[in-house]
Design a protein around this motif. Structure first.
Motif, PDB file in Angstrom:
ATOM      1  N   ASP B   1       0.793  -1.223   0.066  1.00 20.76           N
ATOM      2  CA  ASP B   1      -0.276   0.128  -0.123  1.00 20.76           C
ATOM      3  C   ASP B   1       1.044   1.124  -0.039  1.00 20.76           C
ATOM      4  N   VAL B   2       0.700   2.282  -0.740  1.00 22.90           N
ATOM      5  CA  VAL B   2       1.094   3.447  -1.013  1.00 22.90           C
ATOM      6  C   VAL B   2       0.939   4.329   0.103  1.00 22.90           C
ATOM      7  N   LYS B   3       2.207   5.002   0.681  1.00 26.06           N
ATOM      8  CA  LYS B   3       1.925   5.328   2.087  1.00 26.06           C
ATOM      9  C   LYS B   3       2.766   7.000   1.643  1.00 26.06           C
ATOM     10  N   VAL B   4       1.759   8.176   1.790  1.00 22.17           N
ATOM     11  CA  VAL B   4       2.295   9.348   1.704  1.00 22.17           C
ATOM     12  C   VAL B   4       2.402   9.840   3.248  1.00 22.17           C
ATOM     13  N   THR B   5       3.404  10.528   3.740  1.00 18.11           N
ATOM     14  CA  THR B   5       3.213  11.050   5.007  1.00 18.11           C
ATOM     15  C   THR B   5       3.853  12.377   5.067  1.00 18.11           C
ATOM     16  N   GLN B   6       2.887  13.084   5.621  1.00 18.02           N
ATOM     17  CA  GLN B   6       3.170  14.717   5.955  1.00 18.02           C
ATOM     18  C   GLN B   6       3.425  14.929   7.330  1.00 18.02           C
ATOM     19  N   SER B   7       4.424  15.764   7.710  1.00 15.79           N
ATOM     20  CA  SER B   7       5.025  15.706   8.939  1.00 15.79           C
ATOM     21  C   SER B   7       4.369  16.260   9.855  1.00 15.79           C
ATOM     22  N   SER B   8       3.459  17.025   9.686  1.00 19.09           N
ATOM     23  CA  SER B   8       2.380  17.541  10.687  1.00 19.09           C
ATOM     24  C   SER B   8       0.919  17.718  10.191  1.00 19.09           C
ATOM     25  N   ARG B   9       0.120  17.168  11.326  1.00 17.74           N
ATOM     26  CA  ARG B   9      -1.389  17.543  10.820  1.00 17.74           C
ATOM     27  C   ARG B   9      -1.794  18.923  11.093  1.00 17.74           C
ATOM     28  N   TYR B  10      -1.338  19.474  12.148  1.00 18.18           N
ATOM     29  CA  TYR B  10      -1.674  20.992  12.462  1.00 18.18           C
ATOM     30  C   TYR B  10      -0.310  21.667  12.652  1.00 18.18           C
ATOM     31  N   LEU B  11      -0.453  22.697  12.435  1.00 18.25           N
ATOM     32  CA  LEU B  11       0.774  23.880  12.453  1.00 18.25           C
ATOM     33  C   LEU B  11       0.378  25.323  12.705  1.00 18.25           C
ATOM     34  N   VAL B  12       0.891  25.730  13.633  1.00 18.43           N
ATOM     35  CA  VAL B  12       0.555  27.304  13.884  1.00 18.43           C
ATOM     36  C   VAL B  12       1.888  28.086  13.770  1.00 18.43           C
TER      37      VAL B  12
END
Lengths: 113, 112
Positions: B1-12
């Motif tokens: 399964d392809v996995k694309v990971t973004q470093s943060s879900r929430y950022l301020v």
């Protein structure tokens, strides 16, 4: 330039109702691909289907079906016997010779129990 | 399964800061993309990359830059963050241009 129009901003149905999400596209190219994606509340876009411009066969996958009509430049998506888990934002998208995937504005589907 | 990971879900972040959004995919895909998603506008392409060290402007590149030093990683950079860059940012990858794109969970970025 290519364009995708999803005229329905939001649709609300009661569980077990059938619902159709409309998608109309514009492109000057004869070779292009159309997609539908689902975005549940969790946020991740989930790929549902891809259709190329030379294949006008309708497709059915379980409760989902897609109607592709080149004559009206439409690629509509029907959910039969909707369920609460179908609640999501649905996006139609197009890619043609320009090689950029262009999305419609999305349709919010709310299925109530 | 392809996995694309973004470093943060929430950022301020604050106005004027330099902001980095990171994206990693694990399927050896050639193509990577950055989109922003705003209500009523769908997803709009910011930048994309067909290969390492290669980048192309999308429809709304102003105020953004990107970096792709390795095949699996594609970074989006806000050079000097502004409040109108408050949005949901989505990263995607695909094996070939006409194939389905696989998306990460998104980063909801707020610029104060």
């Amino acid at each position: 330039a290519q364009k995708v129009t999803q005229a329905q901003t939001e649709i609300s149905v009661v569980e077990k109702e059938d619902v159709t999400l409309d998608c109309v596209y514009e492109t000057r190219d004869t070779t292009y691909y159309l997609f539908w994606y689902k975005q549940p509340p969790s946020g991740e876009l989930v790929f549902l289907i891809r259709r190329n411009s030379f294949d006008e066969q309708n497709e059915i996958s379980g409760r989902y079906s897609w109607n592709f009509q080149k004559s009206t430049s439409s690629f509509n998506f029907t959910i039969t016997a909707s369920q609460v888990v179908d609640s999501a934002v649905y996006f139609c998208a197009l890619i043609d010779y320009g090689n950029k995937l262009v999305f419609g504005a999305g349709t919010i589907l709310r299925v109530k129990s | 399964d392809v996995k694309v990971t973004q470093s943060s879900r929430y950022l301020v972040k604050r106005t004027g800061e330099k902001v980095f959004l990171e994206c990693v995919q694990d399927m050896d895909h050639e193509n990577m993309f950055w989109y922003r998603q705003d209500p009523g506008l769908g997803l709009r392409l910011i930048y994309f990359s067909y290969d390492v060290k290669m980048k192309e402007k999308g429809d709304i590149p102003e105020g953004y830059s990107v970096s792709r030093e390795k095949k699996e990683r594609f970074s989006l950079i806000l050079e000097s963050a502004s409040t109108n860059q408050t949005s949901m940012y989505l990263c995607a990858s695909s094996l070939q241009v006409y194939q389905p794109q696989h998306f990460g969970d998104g980063t909801r970025l707020s610029i104060l």
